[in-house]
Design a protein around this motif. Structure first.
Motif, mmCIF file in Angstrom:
data_model
loop_
_atom_site.group_PDB
_atom_site.id
_atom_site.type_symbol
_atom_site.label_atom_id
_atom_site.label_comp_id
_atom_site.label_asym_id
_atom_site.label_seq_id
_atom_site.Cartn_x
_atom_site.Cartn_y
_atom_site.Cartn_z
ATOM 1 N N ASP A 1 -13.534 2.533 12.168
ATOM 2 C CA ASP A 1 -14.520 3.424 11.554
ATOM 3 C C ASP A 1 -14.470 3.378 10.037
ATOM 4 O O ASP A 1 -15.476 3.521 9.363
ATOM 5 C CB ASP A 1 -14.272 4.873 12.013
ATOM 6 C CG ASP A 1 -14.392 5.029 13.514
ATOM 7 O OD1 ASP A 1 -15.475 4.766 14.052
ATOM 8 O OD2 ASP A 1 -13.382 5.392 14.151
ATOM 9 N N ALA A 2 -13.269 3.213 9.501
ATOM 10 C CA ALA A 2 -13.082 3.192 8.047
ATOM 11 C C ALA A 2 -11.977 2.204 7.707
ATOM 12 O O ALA A 2 -11.131 1.876 8.538
ATOM 13 C CB ALA A 2 -12.736 4.586 7.523
ATOM 14 N N ILE A 3 -12.007 1.732 6.467
ATOM 15 C CA ILE A 3 -11.046 0.731 6.010
ATOM 16 C C ILE A 3 -10.096 1.356 4.992
ATOM 17 O O ILE A 3 -10.530 2.051 4.070
ATOM 18 C CB ILE A 3 -11.771 -0.462 5.360
ATOM 19 C CG1 ILE A 3 -12.688 -1.155 6.382
ATOM 20 C CG2 ILE A 3 -10.774 -1.458 4.776
ATOM 21 C CD1 ILE A 3 -13.620 -2.178 5.759
ATOM 22 N N ILE A 4 -8.807 1.129 5.183
ATOM 23 C CA ILE A 4 -7.801 1.478 4.179
ATOM 24 C C ILE A 4 -7.361 0.161 3.553
ATOM 25 O O ILE A 4 -6.650 -0.621 4.192
ATOM 26 C CB ILE A 4 -6.606 2.215 4.809
ATOM 27 C CG1 ILE A 4 -7.061 3.501 5.497
ATOM 28 C CG2 ILE A 4 -5.540 2.526 3.747
ATOM 29 C CD1 ILE A 4 -5.991 4.142 6.367
ATOM 30 N N HIS A 5 -7.833 -0.110 2.347
ATOM 31 C CA HIS A 5 -7.570 -1.402 1.697
ATOM 32 C C HIS A 5 -6.394 -1.243 0.732
ATOM 33 O O HIS A 5 -6.503 -0.560 -0.281
ATOM 34 C CB HIS A 5 -8.820 -1.875 0.958
ATOM 35 C CG HIS A 5 -8.696 -3.241 0.369
ATOM 36 N ND1 HIS A 5 -9.768 -3.949 -0.115
ATOM 37 C CD2 HIS A 5 -7.620 -4.056 0.181
ATOM 38 C CE1 HIS A 5 -9.361 -5.114 -0.571
ATOM 39 N NE2 HIS A 5 -8.062 -5.197 -0.408
ATOM 40 N N VAL A 6 -5.272 -1.858 1.078
ATOM 41 C CA VAL A 6 -4.070 -1.761 0.259
ATOM 42 C C VAL A 6 -4.056 -2.900 -0.755
ATOM 43 O O VAL A 6 -4.226 -4.073 -0.396
ATOM 44 C CB VAL A 6 -2.792 -1.828 1.123
ATOM 45 C CG1 VAL A 6 -1.543 -1.649 0.250
ATOM 46 C CG2 VAL A 6 -2.833 -0.752 2.207
ATOM 47 N N VAL A 7 -3.871 -2.550 -2.024
ATOM 48 C CA VAL A 7 -3.706 -3.561 -3.070
ATOM 49 C C VAL A 7 -2.373 -3.327 -3.762
ATOM 50 O O VAL A 7 -1.924 -2.191 -3.910
ATOM 51 C CB VAL A 7 -4.857 -3.529 -4.112
ATOM 52 C CG1 VAL A 7 -6.176 -3.929 -3.474
ATOM 53 C CG2 VAL A 7 -4.975 -2.161 -4.773
ATOM 54 N N ARG A 8 -1.747 -4.404 -4.169
ATOM 55 C CA ARG A 8 -0.462 -4.291 -4.864
ATOM 56 C C ARG A 8 -0.701 -3.995 -6.333
ATOM 57 O O ARG A 8 -1.433 -4.724 -7.014
ATOM 58 C CB ARG A 8 0.334 -5.579 -4.702
ATOM 59 C CG ARG A 8 1.656 -5.560 -5.458
ATOM 60 C CD ARG A 8 2.480 -6.786 -5.153
ATOM 61 N NE ARG A 8 3.555 -6.944 -6.123
ATOM 62 C CZ ARG A 8 4.442 -7.930 -6.102
ATOM 63 N NH1 ARG A 8 4.389 -8.848 -5.154
ATOM 64 N NH2 ARG A 8 5.376 -8.002 -7.036
ATOM 65 N N ALA A 9 -0.077 -2.928 -6.819
ATOM 66 C CA ALA A 9 -0.236 -2.525 -8.222
ATOM 67 C C ALA A 9 1.124 -2.265 -8.853
ATOM 68 O O ALA A 9 1.297 -1.334 -9.631
ATOM 69 C CB ALA A 9 -1.133 -1.298 -8.319
ATOM 70 N N PHE A 10 2.098 -3.072 -8.509
ATOM 71 C CA PHE A 10 3.432 -2.963 -9.121
ATOM 72 C C PHE A 10 3.971 -4.364 -9.381
ATOM 73 O O PHE A 10 3.615 -5.332 -8.693
ATOM 74 C CB PHE A 10 4.396 -2.189 -8.222
ATOM 75 C CG PHE A 10 4.748 -2.889 -6.932
ATOM 76 C CD1 PHE A 10 5.841 -3.753 -6.855
ATOM 77 C CD2 PHE A 10 3.987 -2.691 -5.791
ATOM 78 C CE1 PHE A 10 6.165 -4.398 -5.672
ATOM 79 C CE2 PHE A 10 4.297 -3.341 -4.593
ATOM 80 C CZ PHE A 10 5.387 -4.191 -4.537
ATOM 81 N N ASP A 11 4.794 -4.475 -10.397
ATOM 82 C CA ASP A 11 5.430 -5.744 -10.751
ATOM 83 C C ASP A 11 6.859 -5.767 -10.223
ATOM 84 O O ASP A 11 7.631 -4.829 -10.451
ATOM 85 C CB ASP A 11 5.448 -5.925 -12.272
ATOM 86 C CG ASP A 11 4.045 -6.035 -12.864
ATOM 87 O OD1 ASP A 11 3.311 -6.947 -12.458
ATOM 88 O OD2 ASP A 11 3.699 -5.189 -13.728
ATOM 89 N N ASN A 12 7.193 -6.825 -9.494
ATOM 90 C CA ASN A 12 8.554 -6.996 -8.987
ATOM 91 C C ASN A 12 8.732 -8.473 -8.621
ATOM 92 O O ASN A 12 8.147 -8.943 -7.645
ATOM 93 C CB ASN A 12 8.804 -6.108 -7.766
ATOM 94 C CG ASN A 12 10.257 -6.141 -7.295
ATOM 95 O OD1 ASN A 12 10.973 -7.109 -7.533
ATOM 96 N ND2 ASN A 12 10.682 -5.090 -6.619
ATOM 97 N N ASP A 13 9.527 -9.180 -9.400
ATOM 98 C CA ASP A 13 9.713 -10.612 -9.183
ATOM 99 C C ASP A 13 10.386 -10.928 -7.853
ATOM 100 O O ASP A 13 10.305 -12.063 -7.360
ATOM 101 C CB ASP A 13 10.545 -11.224 -10.324
ATOM 102 C CG ASP A 13 9.801 -11.202 -11.655
ATOM 103 O OD1 ASP A 13 8.552 -11.112 -11.636
ATOM 104 O OD2 ASP A 13 10.471 -11.255 -12.714
#
Length: 364
Positions: free
Chosen positions: A98-110
């Protein structure tokens, strides 16, 4: 009604970690692409303080909250619309939610691999959008071909739909998702009729580090600016924190929230955002055996609300007895509300309000 939200995003952005935290379902969360091949499905309870307050008064044998199904859908890569990676499976799974939960990465970690080698949530979003758009354009071509055959009789409704979808296609070919063009009930109806993936309501979850969960960072600020014209919700969550919270005993979680400077868990943010996007409300049934929450669409009338409990309730609907939530809290019982004139009898045209306490009379 059963609400189903699909968690999507590029491989390795924290989808499965977030899914595990939200549902405690134990999906495989690993530091390599395609850790998720088949969709994991979990259930989260929708938080609602009103349900607990009603239960404290009625003292029922059981309390039943409403729920949301969460589906962790396989990771996406460029070329998914042509079947690359797990593309065909991804697109089939996302069509069902019914709906989308779109996860994006917004942190820096090598130490955490990114499938494209660098952190750029806007780029990641655009990759997913493009694959969904390409599939949508295919769907639009098929839909328009079908409508043009049906329009030979001169049906004005069909001709209006053709005009709208033709215009929509031109705009979508520039890379703009269909949800951006939902401006009224008719445009929403036409887009949903075409089963467009980019027309689904969307919650963007920016997976951030612990230091950014309350304030955001440069990644999230740039991302918010990039999606400001979409009909979307944006939530900042640290999947690592959510994972820690999910492993704590219930009694220790409130202290952890205070320690981390959080007001509520991510579960609450996501379910609330999904309800708002899908235009959903909650009504309650209260009795000695059970206090229960029910989910319906805003604008539903009493018979439709009754049908969520059982189809026979809707078919044989006679009337509904309704008490507003704040009145029940004040007078403490149905009989007291009735004596105070706070119980109303409503017919088939009554539009259910959020928080209504309802008792249905029906005959089949």
């Amino acid at each position: 009604m059963g609400l189903q939200c699909g968690i999507v995003g590029l491989p390795n952005v924290g989808k499965s970690t977030l899914f595990n935290a939200l549902t405690s379902a134990g999906a495989l969360a690993a530091n390599y692409p395609f850790a998720t091949k088949d969709p994991n499905v979990g259930v989260i309870l929708v938080p609602d303080y009103r349900l607990q307050e009603l239960a404290a008064i009625a003292l029922p044998q059981r309390v039943v909250p409403t729920t949301v199904d969460i589906v962790d859908i396989a990771g996406l890569i460029k070329g998914a619309s042509k079947g690359e990676g797990l593309g065909n499976q991804f697109l089939a799974n996302i069509r069902e939610v019914d709906a989308i939960i779109h996860v994006v990465r917004a942190f820096d970690n090598d130490n955490v691999i990114h499938v494209d080698g660098s952190v750029d949530p806007i780029r990641d979003k655009e990759i997913v959008d493009m694959e969904l758009l390409l599939k949508d354009l295919e769907s639009l071509d098929k839909k328009l071909d079908k409508l043009r055959k049906q329009a030979k009789g001169g049906d004005k409704e069909i001709l209006r739909e053709i005009d709208f979808l033709d215009s929509l296609k031109v705009k979508m070919e520039t890379g703009v998702p269909a949800r951006t063009f939902i401006v009224d009930d008719e445009s929403n109806k036409f887009i949903q009729s075409a089963q467009l993936l980019t027309g689904k309501p969307i919650v963007y979850v920016c997976n951030v580090d612990e230091q950014s969960v309350n304030t955001g960072n440069d990644h999230t600020r740039n991302f918010e600016n990039a999606v400001k014209n979409e009909n979307a919700k944006i939530i900042l969550i640290c999947a690592g924190i959510e994972a820690e919270i999910s492993e704590l005993p219930e009694a220790e979680r409130s202290d952890f929230f205070v320690e981390m400077g959080l007001k509520e868990p991510g579960t609450h943010k996501i379910t609330r955002a999904a309800y708002e996007l899908l235009n959903l409300i909650t009504y309650f049934t209260v009795g000695e055996k059970e206090v229960r929450a029910w989910t319906i669409e805003k604008g539903h009338k009493a018979p439709q609300a009754a049908g969520v409990i059982h189809t026979d309730f809707e078919k044989g609907f006679i009337r509904a007895e309704v008490i507003q939530y704040h009145d029940f809290i004040q007078y403490k019982s149905e009989s007291a509300c009735r004596s105070a004139g706070k119980l109303s009898t409503e017919g088939k045209e009554y539009v259910v309000k959020d928080g209504d306490i309802m008792h249905f009379l029906f005959n089949v």
